[in-house]
Motif scaffolding. Structure first.
Motif, PDB file in Angstrom:
ATOM      1  N   CYS A  50       0.829  -1.205   0.000  1.00 21.68           N
ATOM      2  CA  CYS A  50       0.000   0.000   0.000  1.00 21.68           C
ATOM      3  C   CYS A  50       0.861   1.252   0.000  1.00 21.68           C
ATOM      4  CB  CYS A  50      -0.927   0.015   1.209  1.00 21.68           C
ATOM      5  SG  CYS A  50      -2.223  -1.232   1.133  1.00 21.68           S
ATOM      6  N   ARG A  53       1.893   1.900  -3.457  1.00 24.35           N
ATOM      7  CA  ARG A  53       0.781   2.439  -4.243  1.00 24.35           C
ATOM      8  C   ARG A  53       0.603   3.938  -3.975  1.00 24.35           C
ATOM      9  NH1 ARG A  53      -3.581  -0.717  -6.057  1.00 24.35           N
ATOM     10  NH2 ARG A  53      -4.206   1.377  -6.711  1.00 24.35           N
ATOM     11  N   LEU A  54       0.672   4.309  -2.702  1.00 27.40           N
ATOM     12  CA  LEU A  54       0.523   5.711  -2.339  1.00 27.40           C
ATOM     13  C   LEU A  54       1.633   6.558  -2.953  1.00 27.40           C
ATOM     14  CD1 LEU A  54      -0.534   5.500   1.425  1.00 27.40           C
ATOM     15  CD2 LEU A  54      -1.909   6.310  -0.483  1.00 27.40           C
ATOM     16  N   SER A  57       1.174   7.098  -6.620  1.00 26.38           N
ATOM     17  CA  SER A  57       0.122   8.080  -6.869  1.00 26.38           C
ATOM     18  C   SER A  57       0.624   9.499  -6.659  1.00 26.38           C
ATOM     19  CB  SER A  57      -1.057   7.786  -5.944  1.00 26.38           C
ATOM     20  OG  SER A  57      -1.770   8.967  -5.691  1.00 26.38           O
ATOM     21  N   TYR A  81      -4.881  11.798  -3.810  1.00 23.72           N
ATOM     22  CA  TYR A  81      -5.117  10.890  -2.682  1.00 23.72           C
ATOM     23  C   TYR A  81      -6.558  10.384  -2.685  1.00 23.72           C
ATOM     24  CZ  TYR A  81      -5.304   8.953   1.993  1.00 23.72           C
ATOM     25  OH  TYR A  81      -5.476   8.101   3.041  1.00 23.72           O
ATOM     26  N   VAL A  84      -6.809   7.513  -4.920  1.00 25.41           N
ATOM     27  CA  VAL A  84      -6.258   6.256  -4.408  1.00 25.41           C
ATOM     28  C   VAL A  84      -7.248   5.550  -3.490  1.00 25.41           C
ATOM     29  CG1 VAL A  84      -4.434   5.210  -3.020  1.00 25.41           C
ATOM     30  CG2 VAL A  84      -3.892   7.076  -4.578  1.00 25.41           C
TER      31      VAL A  84
END
Lengths: 163, 163
Positions: A50, A53-54, A57, A81, A84
């Motif tokens: 995760c 992934r953040l 992004s 954000y 996401v």
DNA sequence: CACTAATGAGATTGGTTACTCACTTACATG
DNA sequence: CATGTAAGTGAGTAACCAATCTCATTAGTG
């Protein structure tokens, strides 16, 4: 990996059994323990995922605002954000992780995630401490709104909490 | 009641057994089921209790700023919030509750708590939607800082997140 | 072909879980 | 004293859990 996230997202670390994860992923429970040392390690791996992934992004959003002032850059990051967490799974993992942070391996992974995120945002936006703090505060509020389904409720208090 | 909160605060709804709670409270597990219908109902009762604590705290702080402008009133409320979460237990219950909101009884209790809190703060401070949202965002950031032990860590990212 | 290592399933183990129930104590009130 | 009832217990049960161990299958290598 993303099936594991979906499974843990529903009922969190303690509320999800390794059997649940294995079944959802279409493998046996035994094989799960070949892939991951134990349950905390598995969950920590999901947090790292995760975290990646953040960061991705943020990187994408940051590329489009290179050179602008910090305030505008942060606004763009906040918008990304909200993208996401639209799928709700990454968000729920992070939310659950906060409640399982007393498990040492998980707590460390979570702190690593925040540390990385704060420093990365600082470096791409050049924002001040106060601005970064505001960014995270807004993000966490978004988390909660989604977690308690306030985004689908038509009541004054719910409308107040969402922008 | 407050022993139950302490117990659940440590490992959350799914991570805490009814036996843990009964033992900590010094009663038998059987008697616990006379006092509360089932586990979700017990946890929801704790949320209501925390909701009351929060409201009390707001009421006290609000009494001392009656008549001032909304911005100053909210600042006082934020300060009082930091007092409430100082003991860490109320905070952790609310945090864990967010992760257990998929349990219907718990989700409802949590939404009730937020609804009450938003409307009460609105009424005593006269603040706008945006101001109230900022109040909650700040509060949630405080929650996380405490939950992940960022308030005891001496690192740039941790210093950034706390005021 | 034979040997080895990775990939996978299944059964099992020792322990825990939520929840129930039959039973006791203590304390009322008539 | 009798009788009702609230407060409380301890032993269960059936399901479930994390973790390990054993065994089968596949793939690659010489």
């Amino acid at each position: 990996m993303s099936t594991a996230i979906k499974t843990f997202a529903a009922r969190g670390y303690y509320g999800t059994s390794t059997m649940d994860v294995a079944t959802a992923a279409g493998i046996s429970q035994g094989y799960l323990y070949r892939l991951f040392k134990d349950k905390p390690t598995l969950f920590a791996a999901l947090i790292d995922y995760c975290s990646d992934r953040l960061r991705e992004s943020v990187a994408v959003a940051a590329a489009s605002v290179r050179g602008t002032d910090p305030e505008a850059a942060l606004a763009a990051l906040t918008a990304s954000y909200d993208d996401v967490i639209a799928d709700r799974d990454v968000l729920m993992i992070l939310l659950h992780a906060q409640g399982s942070a007393s498990e040492p391996v998980i707590g460390e992974a979570l702190r690593r995630c925040y540390a990385r995120q704060v420093e990365y945002i600082r470096s791409v936006s050049g924002a001040s401490d106060a601005q970064i703090r505001r960014y995270f505060a807004d993000a966490l509020l978004s988390n909660v709104v989604v977690a308690i389904d306030a985004d689908t409720i038509d009541a004054p208090w719910a409308r107040t909490l969402r922008a």
